[in-house]
Design a protein around this motif. Structure first.
Motif, mmCIF file in Angstrom:
data_model
loop_
_atom_site.group_PDB
_atom_site.id
_atom_site.type_symbol
_atom_site.label_atom_id
_atom_site.label_comp_id
_atom_site.label_asym_id
_atom_site.label_seq_id
_atom_site.Cartn_x
_atom_site.Cartn_y
_atom_site.Cartn_z
ATOM 1 N N ILE A 178 -6.994 9.620 -2.729
ATOM 2 C CA ILE A 178 -7.682 8.343 -2.516
ATOM 3 C C ILE A 178 -8.104 7.734 -3.852
ATOM 4 O O ILE A 178 -7.975 6.518 -4.072
ATOM 5 N N LYS A 179 -8.577 8.564 -4.761
ATOM 6 C CA LYS A 179 -8.982 8.075 -6.075
ATOM 7 C C LYS A 179 -7.796 7.532 -6.862
ATOM 8 O O LYS A 179 -7.947 6.613 -7.679
ATOM 9 N N LEU A 180 -6.619 8.082 -6.618
ATOM 10 C CA LEU A 180 -5.415 7.546 -7.262
ATOM 11 C C LEU A 180 -5.100 6.145 -6.752
ATOM 12 O O LEU A 180 -4.545 5.322 -7.483
ATOM 13 N N GLY A 181 -5.431 5.899 -5.467
ATOM 14 C CA GLY A 181 -5.203 4.570 -4.911
ATOM 15 C C GLY A 181 -4.498 4.527 -3.574
ATOM 16 O O GLY A 181 -4.216 3.440 -3.066
ATOM 17 N N VAL A 182 -4.187 5.684 -2.961
ATOM 18 C CA VAL A 182 -3.519 5.647 -1.661
ATOM 19 C C VAL A 182 -4.495 5.123 -0.610
ATOM 20 O O VAL A 182 -5.709 5.326 -0.701
ATOM 21 N N LYS A 183 -3.953 4.434 0.373
ATOM 22 C CA LYS A 183 -4.779 3.846 1.434
ATOM 23 C C LYS A 183 -4.776 4.674 2.709
ATOM 24 O O LYS A 183 -5.657 4.524 3.552
ATOM 25 N N ARG A 184 -3.765 5.524 2.872
ATOM 26 C CA ARG A 184 -3.690 6.375 4.056
ATOM 27 C C ARG A 184 -3.135 7.739 3.648
ATOM 28 O O ARG A 184 -2.340 7.850 2.698
ATOM 29 N N ILE A 185 -3.528 8.773 4.415
ATOM 30 C CA ILE A 185 -3.054 10.133 4.184
ATOM 31 C C ILE A 185 -2.554 10.685 5.506
ATOM 32 O O ILE A 185 -3.297 10.738 6.492
ATOM 33 N N GLY A 186 -1.304 11.080 5.534
ATOM 34 C CA GLY A 186 -0.732 11.704 6.723
ATOM 35 C C GLY A 186 -0.834 13.212 6.619
ATOM 36 O O GLY A 186 -0.329 13.808 5.666
ATOM 37 N N THR A 187 -1.513 13.839 7.585
ATOM 38 C CA THR A 187 -1.755 15.273 7.493
ATOM 39 C C THR A 187 -1.979 15.881 8.868
ATOM 40 O O THR A 187 -2.573 15.254 9.741
ATOM 41 N N SER A 188 -1.505 17.101 9.040
ATOM 42 C CA SER A 188 -1.822 17.849 10.257
ATOM 43 C C SER A 188 -3.102 18.654 10.066
ATOM 44 O O SER A 188 -3.490 19.421 10.944
ATOM 45 N N SER A 189 -3.736 18.470 8.901
ATOM 46 C CA SER A 189 -4.948 19.216 8.555
ATOM 47 C C SER A 189 -6.181 18.328 8.537
ATOM 48 O O SER A 189 -7.147 18.597 7.808
ATOM 49 N N SER B 266 0.839 -1.200 0.000
ATOM 50 C CA SER B 266 0.000 0.000 0.000
ATOM 51 C C SER B 266 0.875 1.251 0.000
ATOM 52 O O SER B 266 2.070 1.206 0.302
ATOM 53 N N VAL B 267 0.257 2.379 -0.319
ATOM 54 C CA VAL B 267 0.965 3.660 -0.354
ATOM 55 C C VAL B 267 0.270 4.653 0.574
ATOM 56 O O VAL B 267 -0.960 4.730 0.613
ATOM 57 N N LYS B 268 1.087 5.379 1.333
ATOM 58 C CA LYS B 268 0.593 6.469 2.178
ATOM 59 C C LYS B 268 1.131 7.786 1.646
ATOM 60 O O LYS B 268 2.341 7.947 1.468
#
Length: 247
Positions: free
Chosen positions: A222-233, A205-207
């Motif tokens: 997400i539509k590209l295919g990432v499974k997680r997003i790391g964000t302070s927002s 998987s990709v984050k």
């Protein structure tokens, strides 16, 4: 799509980096943890010394929020032994996800075996304890060719040494968000780099970490295919706003 299930709400500044007093810094960390609990984000990503606090708060709240922390952050240059020791402490303190910073400088220098061994042994340690393991490659420090090559190295190491039912527990992650670039170039996730990662890290998987500051940007990733997003927002993202955060 419940976007909360993709969000690793992140606060990784040290006391010195925050520019705050010790008490205000602790309040900020606590507020990020509480925010993740209140809004049911997938995970709270914090420094190793804050894992125990997060665990106590989450257990008390009977929350399903998971806890992630970073290993050898942000340079990734600690020895393999140091990385494994730091990861073990994080596991003992209650971390669910271990986000290791690859020794990308060793990779750039051509020392592929150092990277291969840390991916092998770090992943092995995490999976033995039923943890999710992520490998931060720091895309802003790499050329396009190097992004492809390091994704392939990580993928090959995992696929060659672990069972296919474990692949979904191992991620390749784009960035620390702390790399200093020249001319204000992006130091976090970019669409071209994420596409390269998705194409070359699969079946891992990709984050996407760093630079995702709005609901629209998160959905695009997400539509590209990432499974997680790391964000302070994370709060801005679920609220439909756009954050001016630098991570």
């Amino acid at each position: 799509m419940d976007i909360k299930n993709y969000l690793d709400s992140t606060y990784l500044k040290t006391l010195e980096q925050s520019g705050l007093s010790a008490s205000k810094h602790n309040e900020t960390v606590t507020s990020f943890i509480q925010e993740a609990i209140d809004h049911q984000f997938k995970l709270i990503m914090i420094r190793p010394d804050q894992v125990r606090l997060a665990k106590e708060m989450i257990v008390k709240a009977r929350s399903k929020v998971t806890i992630g922390t970073v290993i050898s952050f942000p340079e990734g240059t600690n020895t393999l032994e140091e990385k494994l020791a730091e990861a073990q402490v994080a596991i003992d303190n209650g971390a669910d996800d271990l986000d290791f910073v690859c020794n990308y400088q060793a990779f750039i220098d051509g020392d592929l075996e150092t990277v291969r061994q840390e991916v092998l042994q770090g992943t092995q340690l995490g999976l033995q304890h039923n943890k999710i393991v992520k490998w931060i490659i720091e895309i802003a420090a790499l050329t396009e060719k190097q992004i492809i090559q390091i994704c392939c190295l990580i993928k090959k190491t995992v696929v060659s040494n672990f069972k296919d039912e474990q692949y979904h527990l191992v991620y390749v992650k784009s960035s620390t968000g702390f790399y200093v670039t020249e001319n204000n170039l992006p130091n976090g996730a970019t669409i071209p780099a994420i596409i390269m990662m998705l194409e070359n890290a699969s079946p891992l998987s990709v984050k996407a970490a760093g630079g995702v500051r709005s609901y629209e940007e998160a959905v695009q990733m997400i539509k590209l295919g990432v499974k997680r997003i790391g964000t302070s927002s994370a709060l801005a993202i679920v609220s439909g706003a756009t954050s001016d955060s630098n991570y």
